[in-house]
Design an enzyme around this catalytic site. Sequence first.
Site, mmCIF file in Angstrom:
data_model
loop_
_atom_site.group_PDB
_atom_site.id
_atom_site.type_symbol
_atom_site.label_atom_id
_atom_site.label_comp_id
_atom_site.label_asym_id
_atom_site.label_seq_id
_atom_site.Cartn_x
_atom_site.Cartn_y
_atom_site.Cartn_z
ATOM 1 C CE LYS A 74 -6.052 -3.360 -4.052
ATOM 2 N NZ LYS A 74 -5.785 -4.003 -3.015
ATOM 3 C CG ASP A 110 -7.913 -5.990 0.009
ATOM 4 O OD1 ASP A 110 -8.127 -6.983 -0.379
ATOM 5 O OD2 ASP A 110 -7.573 -4.987 -0.509
HETATM 6 P P1 NAP Z 1 1.289 0.715 -0.919
HETATM 7 O O1 NAP Z 1 0.040 1.662 -0.930
HETATM 8 O O2 NAP Z 1 2.312 1.079 -2.062
HETATM 9 O O3 NAP Z 1 2.041 1.145 0.450
HETATM 10 C C1 NAP Z 1 3.239 0.433 0.708
HETATM 11 C C2 NAP Z 1 3.733 0.579 2.113
HETATM 12 O O4 NAP Z 1 4.695 -0.089 2.340
HETATM 13 C C3 NAP Z 1 3.710 2.012 2.682
HETATM 14 O O5 NAP Z 1 3.423 1.868 4.042
HETATM 15 C C4 NAP Z 1 5.155 2.218 2.643
HETATM 16 O O6 NAP Z 1 5.735 3.123 3.632
HETATM 17 C C5 NAP Z 1 5.909 0.771 2.951
HETATM 18 N N1 NAP Z 1 7.194 0.533 2.447
HETATM 19 C C6 NAP Z 1 7.559 0.299 1.051
HETATM 20 N N2 NAP Z 1 8.896 0.092 1.242
HETATM 21 C C7 NAP Z 1 9.448 0.240 2.233
HETATM 22 C C8 NAP Z 1 10.496 0.212 3.099
HETATM 23 N N3 NAP Z 1 11.651 -0.088 2.082
HETATM 24 N N4 NAP Z 1 10.715 0.243 4.270
HETATM 25 C C9 NAP Z 1 9.614 0.561 5.146
HETATM 26 N N5 NAP Z 1 8.259 0.653 4.637
HETATM 27 C C10 NAP Z 1 8.194 0.522 3.365
HETATM 28 O O7 NAP Z 1 0.842 -0.696 -1.020
HETATM 29 P P2 NAP Z 1 -0.307 -1.464 -0.566
HETATM 30 O O8 NAP Z 1 -1.266 -1.524 -1.564
HETATM 31 O O9 NAP Z 1 -0.877 -0.887 0.732
HETATM 32 O O10 NAP Z 1 0.258 -2.935 -0.497
HETATM 33 C C11 NAP Z 1 1.371 -3.450 0.667
HETATM 34 C C12 NAP Z 1 1.485 -4.683 0.624
HETATM 35 O O11 NAP Z 1 0.200 -5.565 1.117
HETATM 36 C C13 NAP Z 1 1.916 -5.224 -0.878
HETATM 37 O O12 NAP Z 1 2.886 -6.344 -0.521
HETATM 38 C C14 NAP Z 1 0.578 -6.148 -1.207
HETATM 39 O O13 NAP Z 1 0.861 -7.513 -2.036
HETATM 40 C C15 NAP Z 1 -0.145 -6.465 0.049
HETATM 41 N N6 NAP Z 1 -1.446 -6.945 0.017
HETATM 42 C C16 NAP Z 1 -1.724 -8.104 0.339
HETATM 43 C C17 NAP Z 1 -3.138 -8.698 0.174
HETATM 44 C C18 NAP Z 1 -3.659 -9.929 0.405
HETATM 45 O O14 NAP Z 1 -4.684 -10.278 -0.285
HETATM 46 N N7 NAP Z 1 -2.853 -10.764 0.831
HETATM 47 C C19 NAP Z 1 -4.111 -7.234 -0.050
HETATM 48 C C20 NAP Z 1 -3.644 -6.182 -0.175
HETATM 49 C C21 NAP Z 1 -2.269 -5.940 -0.357
HETATM 50 P P3 NAP Z 1 6.164 4.835 3.094
HETATM 51 O O15 NAP Z 1 4.703 5.052 3.420
HETATM 52 O O16 NAP Z 1 7.199 5.151 4.165
HETATM 53 O O17 NAP Z 1 6.675 4.767 1.735
#
Ligand code: NAP
Length: 299
Positions: A74, A110
Amino acid sequence: MTSTIGGRTKLAGVIGWPLAHTLSPAMHNAAYQAMGLDWVYLPLPVPDQRGLLAVLDAVRVLPFVGFNVTMPYKAAVMSLCDEVAMLAQMAGAVNTVQVVDGRLIGYNTDARGLLESLEHDAGFSAEGKRVVLLGAGGAAAAALVAFVLAKAGEVTVVNRTVDRAEELVERMGPHLRGVSARACGTDDAEEYVRSADLVVNATSVGMSPDDPSPIPTQWLRAGQTVEDMIYRPADTALLRGASAAGARGIGGLGMLVCQGATAIDIWNENSQSPAPRDVMRDAATRALGQSPLPEESDS
Ligand code: NAP
């Protein structure tokens, strides 16, 4: 999918890695069929940056109306677009690209997808409300943009790594338009969660069926709305906790459908007919039932 793919069929798709369990082809092709569009939507699995550059070159010359972008590209695709819409610039990520005369125009759907799903699935309007946003990655950035658009009262960004939450709030600072935003670490979030009208999980905690809730669920209470962006599994520890506390919980499938439908509306810009959200939701729900594995997502 259109019943006959022919010489005039237009192309769309999703770029990401891995894509084996993506719901987007089922959801988009069902919409194109219902809308009578001679379009077909394909998974475009791209393993690395070299592949990404090759696919973007191809997309410019093939009859693509556009494509979606998912993890891990992205941010990379944003820097490769010819033009980037304001909401995508604010979010720092592109999840939808329109192809116009070989030029790539980047959007982020989004943010609108989240607001539309909150409205549709929970009857929730964020205007003037207190919001707790869990996470500080790409999805959280899009959600913060959404709450600025919706004129939320205050947004507390809560993240395991507090520096990332602070960076996100600081980066969004010039765009906040009166929305009050703060950052805090998960351990310090109790009072904000207890007083919130809405709690949104934009972390990846919950994608594995054995994951705990990203916050203690005893902080939740009746009268709150809780959205977990995760849709696979549909029933996360956070949503179970919300239900036990008497809060209104909704999963991420509605957001997935609404961001996809908004992408179709961008690509089909001259049409007065919005993409059929109900058809897309049914198709995504069916595809989810056939592919229940938690390893990857579309967004
Ligand atoms: P990302 O950029 O990798 O961010 C991941 C986030 O999760 C960070 O804030 C990270 O914290 C936190 N995290 C990961 N492991 C953790 C743990 N064990 N304990 C606490 N915090 C943790 O991912 P993203 O693209 O933002 O996506 C996040 C989620 O949203 C995913 O599950 C994705 O599938 C979902 N999503 C859904 C939609 C939808 O249409 N429904 C759209 C977009 C995204 P740190 O900064 O501390 O590492």
